[in-house]
Design an enzyme around this catalytic site. Structure first.
Site, PDB file in Angstrom:
ATOM      1  N   LYS A  88      34.326 -33.281 -49.023  1.00 26.72           N
ATOM      2  CA  LYS A  88      34.314 -32.033 -48.256  1.00 26.72           C
ATOM      3  C   LYS A  88      33.672 -32.250 -46.881  1.00 26.72           C
ATOM      4  CE  LYS A  88      35.763 -28.763 -51.240  1.00 26.72           C
ATOM      5  NZ  LYS A  88      36.515 -29.571 -52.167  1.00 26.72           N
ATOM      6  N   ASN A 102      28.300 -41.803 -43.904  1.00 29.20           N
ATOM      7  CA  ASN A 102      29.421 -41.823 -44.846  1.00 29.20           C
ATOM      8  C   ASN A 102      29.946 -43.246 -44.948  1.00 29.20           C
ATOM      9  OD1 ASN A 102      31.669 -40.804 -46.431  1.00 29.20           O
ATOM     10  ND2 ASN A 102      32.941 -41.025 -44.594  1.00 29.20           N
ATOM     11  N   HIS A 104      33.445 -45.205 -45.699  1.00 32.84           N
ATOM     12  CA  HIS A 104      34.886 -44.925 -45.733  1.00 32.84           C
ATOM     13  C   HIS A 104      35.636 -46.238 -46.008  1.00 32.84           C
ATOM     14  CE1 HIS A 104      38.565 -42.731 -44.806  1.00 32.84           C
ATOM     15  NE2 HIS A 104      38.971 -43.862 -44.262  1.00 32.84           N
TER      16      HIS A 104
END
Ligand code: GAR
Length: 190
Positions: A88, A102, A104
């Site tokens: 989200k 994050n 990725h």
């Protein structure tokens, strides 16, 4: 002690890598809370097995979710928030208050953005016959996968590799990279 909060939506193998690194003293940190938008996320079970508190996000909409999370997190003293397979968007209340990173599973800016997550990324990489892919750790901002890049690791894609094989290669490299980056944060190098 360096205090982490980890967000996860899925299987939670990235969370597990952080837990294992703490257990084996490769990371001097504590996970204070694991947060998920998905009540069925296996990450929640992994956290509970290690007696780490968990929170399932109640609000599905962007602004109420941001408010819910900022109220919840105000009870904690947090050094870093780690998005470990969390799908989200992060809202402005969290972005202004916390350092958020994050991981990725591609070499951003390639194969990033909305809808590009998990196996979708690896399928697109195989489809495009890329010779290399990899993993990126980046700061989180108000756009998916657009924050400034902290670290990238490259892995080779062989012509015979399936998306599943690519995902296994990337995830192995990704976990090593994330633990290295976390150590850099803990030791004040980032
Ligand atoms: C990881 O490969 C992570 O990079 C990716 O989801 C996987 C989570 O696996 N994240 C994204 O694609 C975010 N855009 P896990 O649930 O086993 O930790």
């Amino acid at each position: 002690m360096y205090h982490l909060v980890v967000f996860a939506s899925g299987n939670g193998s990235t969370l597990q890598a952080i837990i294992d690194s703490i257990k084996t003293q490769k990371l001097e940190a504590k996970i204070d809370l694991v947060i998920s938008d998905n009540p069925n996320s296996y990450a929640l079970k992994r956290a509970e097995d290690c007696h780490i508190p968990t929170h399932i996000i109640q609000n599905k909409k962007f602004e109420p979710r941001d408010l819910e999370l900022s109220q919840l997190l105000s009870n904690y003293s947090i050094d870093l928030i780690v998005l470990a397979g969390y799908l989200k968007m992060i809202g402005p209340k969290l972005l202004e208050k916390y350092t958020i990173i994050n991981t990725h599973p591609s070499l951003l800016p390639k194969y990033g953005g909305k809808g590009m997550h998990g196996m979708h990324v690896h399928e697109a990489v195989v489809e495009a016959q890329e010779k290399f892919t990899g993993a990126t750790v980046h700061f989180v901002n108000h756009e998916y996968d657009k924050g400034s890049i902290i670290s990238q690791t490259q892995v080779e894609v062989l012509p015979s590799d399936t998306a599943k094989i690519v995902s296994e290669k990337v995830q192995a490299a990704e976990k090593i990279q994330l633990i290295e980056v976390l150590n850099q944060f803990i030791h004040g190098k980032i």
